[in-house]
Design an enzyme around this catalytic site. Structure first.
Site, PDB file in Angstrom:
ATOM      1  N   ASP A 266     129.449  78.178  76.852  1.00 16.28           N
ATOM      2  CA  ASP A 266     130.484  77.174  76.591  1.00 16.28           C
ATOM      3  C   ASP A 266     131.733  77.862  76.039  1.00 16.28           C
ATOM      4  O   ASP A 266     131.648  78.773  75.215  1.00 16.28           O
ATOM      5  CB  ASP A 266     129.953  76.135  75.593  1.00 16.28           C
TER       6      ASP A 266
ATOM      7  N   HIS B  82     125.709  67.969  82.748  1.00 14.11           N
ATOM      8  CA  HIS B  82     125.422  69.275  82.140  1.00 14.11           C
ATOM      9  C   HIS B  82     124.556  69.071  80.912  1.00 14.11           C
ATOM     10  O   HIS B  82     124.673  68.079  80.201  1.00 14.11           O
ATOM     11  CB  HIS B  82     126.711  70.020  81.776  1.00 14.11           C
TER      12      HIS B  82
ATOM     13  N   HIS C  25     123.664  70.747  77.311  1.00 13.65           N
ATOM     14  CA  HIS C  25     124.079  71.717  76.296  1.00 13.65           C
ATOM     15  C   HIS C  25     122.814  72.321  75.689  1.00 13.65           C
ATOM     16  O   HIS C  25     121.946  71.581  75.195  1.00 13.65           O
ATOM     17  CB  HIS C  25     124.835  71.030  75.153  1.00 13.65           C
TER      18      HIS C  25
ATOM     19  N   GLY D  29     130.645  61.079  74.119  1.00 13.45           N
ATOM     20  CA  GLY D  29     131.382  62.339  74.033  1.00 13.45           C
ATOM     21  C   GLY D  29     131.441  63.129  75.314  1.00 13.45           C
ATOM     22  O   GLY D  29     131.872  64.289  75.301  1.00 13.45           O
ATOM     23  N   GLN D  30     131.015  62.540  76.434  1.00 13.22           N
ATOM     24  CA  GLN D  30     131.100  63.285  77.698  1.00 13.22           C
ATOM     25  C   GLN D  30     132.558  63.432  78.111  1.00 13.22           C
ATOM     26  O   GLN D  30     133.269  62.424  78.258  1.00 13.22           O
ATOM     27  CB  GLN D  30     130.302  62.587  78.815  1.00 13.22           C
TER      28      GLN D  30
ATOM     29  N   ASN E 192     125.363  64.597  76.851  1.00 12.28           N
ATOM     30  CA  ASN E 192     126.292  63.542  76.479  1.00 12.28           C
ATOM     31  C   ASN E 192     126.532  62.715  77.734  1.00 12.28           C
ATOM     32  O   ASN E 192     127.010  63.234  78.740  1.00 12.28           O
ATOM     33  CB  ASN E 192     127.602  64.133  75.959  1.00 12.28           C
TER      34      ASN E 192
HETATM   35  P1  AMP Z   1     130.859  67.286  77.229  1.00 11.70           P
HETATM   36  O1  AMP Z   1     131.758  66.883  76.087  1.00 11.70           O
HETATM   37  O2  AMP Z   1     129.402  66.965  76.983  1.00 11.70           O
HETATM   38  O3  AMP Z   1     131.361  66.779  78.558  1.00 11.70           O
HETATM   39  O4  AMP Z   1     130.900  68.856  77.261  1.00 11.70           O
HETATM   40  C1  AMP Z   1     131.823  69.574  78.000  1.00 11.70           C
HETATM   41  C2  AMP Z   1     131.735  70.999  77.508  1.00 11.70           C
HETATM   42  O5  AMP Z   1     132.283  71.820  78.496  1.00 11.70           O
HETATM   43  C3  AMP Z   1     132.488  71.265  76.209  1.00 11.70           C
HETATM   44  O6  AMP Z   1     131.583  71.796  75.255  1.00 11.70           O
HETATM   45  C4  AMP Z   1     133.555  72.285  76.623  1.00 11.70           C
HETATM   46  O7  AMP Z   1     133.790  73.245  75.626  1.00 11.70           O
HETATM   47  C5  AMP Z   1     132.927  72.891  77.862  1.00 11.70           C
HETATM   48  N1  AMP Z   1     133.837  73.430  78.864  1.00 11.70           N
HETATM   49  C6  AMP Z   1     134.857  72.790  79.471  1.00 11.70           C
HETATM   50  N2  AMP Z   1     135.434  73.574  80.394  1.00 11.70           N
HETATM   51  C7  AMP Z   1     134.742  74.747  80.381  1.00 11.70           C
HETATM   52  C8  AMP Z   1     134.830  75.965  81.096  1.00 11.70           C
HETATM   53  N3  AMP Z   1     135.772  76.153  82.039  1.00 11.70           N
HETATM   54  N4  AMP Z   1     133.948  76.951  80.817  1.00 11.70           N
HETATM   55  C9  AMP Z   1     133.010  76.794  79.866  1.00 11.70           C
HETATM   56  N5  AMP Z   1     132.865  75.653  79.155  1.00 11.70           N
HETATM   57  C10 AMP Z   1     133.724  74.653  79.393  1.00 11.70           C
END
Ligand code: AMP
Ligand code: ZN
Length: 113
Positions: free
Chosen positions: A30, A99, A101, A92-93, A86
């Site tokens: 991340d 995905h 985490h 919080g998505q 999420n």
């Molecule tokens: P969510 O809030 O569950 O949708 O999580 C999205 C996650 O994607 C967050 O923790 C971001 O830091 C991560 N994220 C977004 N863009 C990238 C990227 N290009 N590479 C790695 N992580 C990313």
């Protein structure tokens, strides 16, 4: 292909620090880690959220979870990690590609925020 950052990472069209990939999934660090170990595990298939998954995705989703255990062990957090989805803005998505985490490397509080 949808205009989706995780599809682009899965296709090798956007940069990421990949820790595991196979025919079903790609797993990468991340960008904004919330724990010393913070990996995103993403299906290659563009599914916007877990709510959009279908019965035909069941085996693939199972393999994602098996991959999570394997990645956790490889990264040295197999004895204590959390797998989080999420689902939806209220949870919080922010990225509309399913995905998981994988968080570890510190004590994780319960309940989560
Ligand atoms: P969510 O809030 O569950 O949708 O999580 C999205 C996650 O994607 C967050 O923790 C971001 O830091 C991560 N994220 C977004 N863009 C990238 C990227 N290009 N590479 C790695 N992580 C990313
Ligand atoms: Zn996508």
């Amino acid at each position: 292909m949808p205009d989706c950052i995780f599809c682009k990472i899965a296709a090798g069209e956007a940069k990421a620090r990949i820790v595991l990939e196979d025919e079903d999934l790609v797993a990468f660090l991340d960008l904004n880690p919330q724990a010393p170990t913070h990996v995103l595990i993403v299906p290659r298939k563009h599914i916007p959220s877990l709510s959009d998954a279908e019965p035909g995705d069941a085996a693939m989703l199972g393999r994602l979870q098996l991959a999570a255990g394997k990645i956790a062990a490889q990264l040295g957090v197999g004895d204590g990690f959390r797998l989080v989805v999420n689902n939806g803005r209220k949870a919080g998505q922010a990225v509309d590609h399913l995905h998981y985490h994988l968080l570890g490397g510190r004590r994780l509080q319960w309940p989560p925020g």
